[in-house]
Motif scaffolding. Structure first.
Motif, PDB file in Angstrom:
ATOM      1  N   TYR A  77      39.431  42.275  41.333  1.00 24.37           N
ATOM      2  CA  TYR A  77      38.765  40.924  41.050  1.00 24.37           C
ATOM      3  C   TYR A  77      37.396  41.307  39.962  1.00 24.37           C
ATOM      4  O   TYR A  77      36.984  42.154  39.294  1.00 24.37           O
ATOM      5  CB  TYR A  77      38.170  41.574  42.753  1.00 24.37           C
TER       6      TYR A  77
ATOM      7  N   ASP B 121      45.924  44.110  51.128  1.00 26.44           N
ATOM      8  CA  ASP B 121      45.390  42.416  52.135  1.00 26.44           C
ATOM      9  C   ASP B 121      45.849  41.996  52.017  1.00 26.44           C
ATOM     10  O   ASP B 121      46.367  41.143  50.786  1.00 26.44           O
ATOM     11  CB  ASP B 121      43.439  42.850  51.718  1.00 26.44           C
TER      12      ASP B 121
ATOM     13  N   GLY C 239      33.091  41.921  48.082  1.00 23.08           N
ATOM     14  CA  GLY C 239      33.920  43.036  48.485  1.00 23.08           C
ATOM     15  C   GLY C 239      32.455  44.451  48.723  1.00 23.08           C
ATOM     16  O   GLY C 239      33.055  44.939  50.419  1.00 23.08           O
TER      17      GLY C 239
ATOM     18  N   VAL D  64      46.649  44.270  57.019  1.00 16.22           N
ATOM     19  CA  VAL D  64      46.805  45.169  55.278  1.00 16.22           C
ATOM     20  C   VAL D  64      48.466  45.642  55.885  1.00 16.22           C
ATOM     21  O   VAL D  64      48.119  47.083  56.346  1.00 16.22           O
ATOM     22  CB  VAL D  64      45.655  46.255  55.452  1.00 16.22           C
TER      23      VAL D  64
ATOM     24  N   ASP E 252      43.045  50.269  46.570  1.00 16.55           N
ATOM     25  CA  ASP E 252      42.668  48.593  47.446  1.00 16.55           C
ATOM     26  C   ASP E 252      42.690  47.494  46.600  1.00 16.55           C
ATOM     27  O   ASP E 252      42.703  47.795  45.400  1.00 16.55           O
ATOM     28  CB  ASP E 252      41.881  48.785  48.009  1.00 16.55           C
TER      29      ASP E 252
ATOM     30  N   VAL F 225      48.999  41.211  42.857  1.00 21.76           N
ATOM     31  CA  VAL F 225      48.150  41.448  43.665  1.00 21.76           C
ATOM     32  C   VAL F 225      47.090  41.648  42.800  1.00 21.76           C
ATOM     33  O   VAL F 225      47.421  41.873  41.557  1.00 21.76           O
ATOM     34  CB  VAL F 225      48.311  42.945  44.231  1.00 21.76           C
TER      35      VAL F 225
ATOM     36  N   PRO G  38      43.408  37.701  52.528  1.00 19.65           N
ATOM     37  CA  PRO G  38      42.534  38.545  51.547  1.00 19.65           C
ATOM     38  C   PRO G  38      41.370  36.408  51.601  1.00 19.65           C
ATOM     39  O   PRO G  38      42.014  36.239  51.917  1.00 19.65           O
ATOM     40  CB  PRO G  38      42.601  38.671  49.972  1.00 19.65           C
TER      41      PRO G  38
ATOM     42  N   SER H  85      44.775  42.963  46.763  1.00 14.80           N
ATOM     43  CA  SER H  85      44.522  42.197  47.585  1.00 14.80           C
ATOM     44  C   SER H  85      44.863  41.051  47.010  1.00 14.80           C
ATOM     45  O   SER H  85      45.533  41.370  45.581  1.00 14.80           O
ATOM     46  CB  SER H  85      42.639  40.542  46.911  1.00 14.80           C
ATOM     47  N   ARG H  86      46.423  40.219  47.747  1.00 16.29           N
ATOM     48  CA  ARG H  86      47.010  39.861  47.198  1.00 16.29           C
ATOM     49  C   ARG H  86      47.103  38.201  47.021  1.00 16.29           C
ATOM     50  O   ARG H  86      46.128  37.656  47.826  1.00 16.29           O
ATOM     51  CB  ARG H  86      48.199  39.604  47.826  1.00 16.29           C
TER      52      ARG H  86
END
Length: 266
Positions: free
Chosen positions: A160, A135, A168, A104, A65, A43, A138, A67-68
């Motif tokens: 990211y 998420d 995002g 999610v 938060d 993630v 994503p 994202s996978r």
């Protein structure tokens, strides 16, 4: 470690700042535990809290938060079982509820007694909560980086990059069903950077197609789309929303129409 969290929070006389500091300590504790579980292989950290930890965004945040980015090594049940043990050994009275859903997935990390011990609540069982969202579907197109971070603890974050984080944020600004002052404050922060980062348009395009329908919006039109959205907003309500989370609460005054129009026109 619970005593350390309380000591850091009690440095602040203002109850909101004390709450922000206490929550941020818990967020950093969670991030350190996830690092030890090697969650960064599967993630990537995203959202406003990522900006806070990585770029010193001068506002606090509530959630974590992610994202996978890989199914390999994606073991959230194991990660949060370890987190539960870590919190127990550090002196926290915590519960974790894992909600496995799509797209999610959510973990609620709730810690009792802290709010009372910090003088923020008269109820011993009132929880201080941190929501962790992942998420699992994503949009494609993000660039991933790894960064060594020291914030309460030292750990490595997969995240990211800044243009992808900006994409995002733009997606949230364009599609969120209700206006959120924190989103618009972050827009000012991004656009006030020198030089301001350009958003990852491929990621924004994919995100808009995924949530709004293919071809409905052009990612390159984000300035015009946001200007149209701004026309209907109550900027005073935006300022009230973000003020409790700012290091300098008076900076909420930046969220006026003229400033927002200016950062979009640049």
């Amino acid at each position: 470690m619970k005593e350390q969290a309380l000591a850091q929070a009690m440095r602040f006389g203002d109850p909101q700042r004390r709450l922000n500091a206490l929550r941020e300590y818990l967020q950093a504790f969670i991030m350190r535990s996830l690092h030890e579980s090697e969650a960064g292989r599967a993630v990537a950290f995203v959202g406003g809290t990522a900006l806070r930890f990585l770029e010193d965004l001068p506002r606090f945040s509530e959630d974590l938060d992610f994202s996978r980015v890989s199914e390999e090594g994606y073991e959230p049940v194991r990660w949060f079982a370890k987190l539960k043990r870590d919190l127990h050994f550090a002196g926290f009275d915590s519960t974790i509820r894992w909600i496995e859903r799509e797209p999610v997935q959510v973990a609620w990390v709730r810690t009792a007694h802290l709010l009372r011990e910090a003088g923020l609540s008269g109820h011993a069982r009132q929880n201080l909560s941190v929501k962790v969202e992942i998420d699992i579907r994503p949009p494609a197109g993000a660039a991933i980086r790894r960064t060594l971070v020291t914030r309460q603890f030292t750990f490595v974050i997969s995240h990211y990059d800044l243009p992808s984080l900006f994409a995002g944020k733009l997606h949230a600004l364009l599609t969120r069903g209700y206006p959120k002052g924190r989103d618009w404050y972050d827009l000012i922060w991004y656009r006030s950077r020198r030089p301001p980062p350009a958003p990852n348009l491929q990621l924004l395009h994919n995100a808009l197609d995924q949530t709004q329908g293919a071809g409905r919006y052009r990612a390159a039109d984000w300035r015009a789309l946001l200007s149209a959205r701004l026309a209907d907003l109550d900027t005073r309500a935006l300022a009230r929303d973000v003020q409790p989370f700012l290091e300098r609460p008076e900076d909420a005054a930046l969220l006026d129409r003229a400033n927002l129009e200016d950062v979009l026109a640049r």
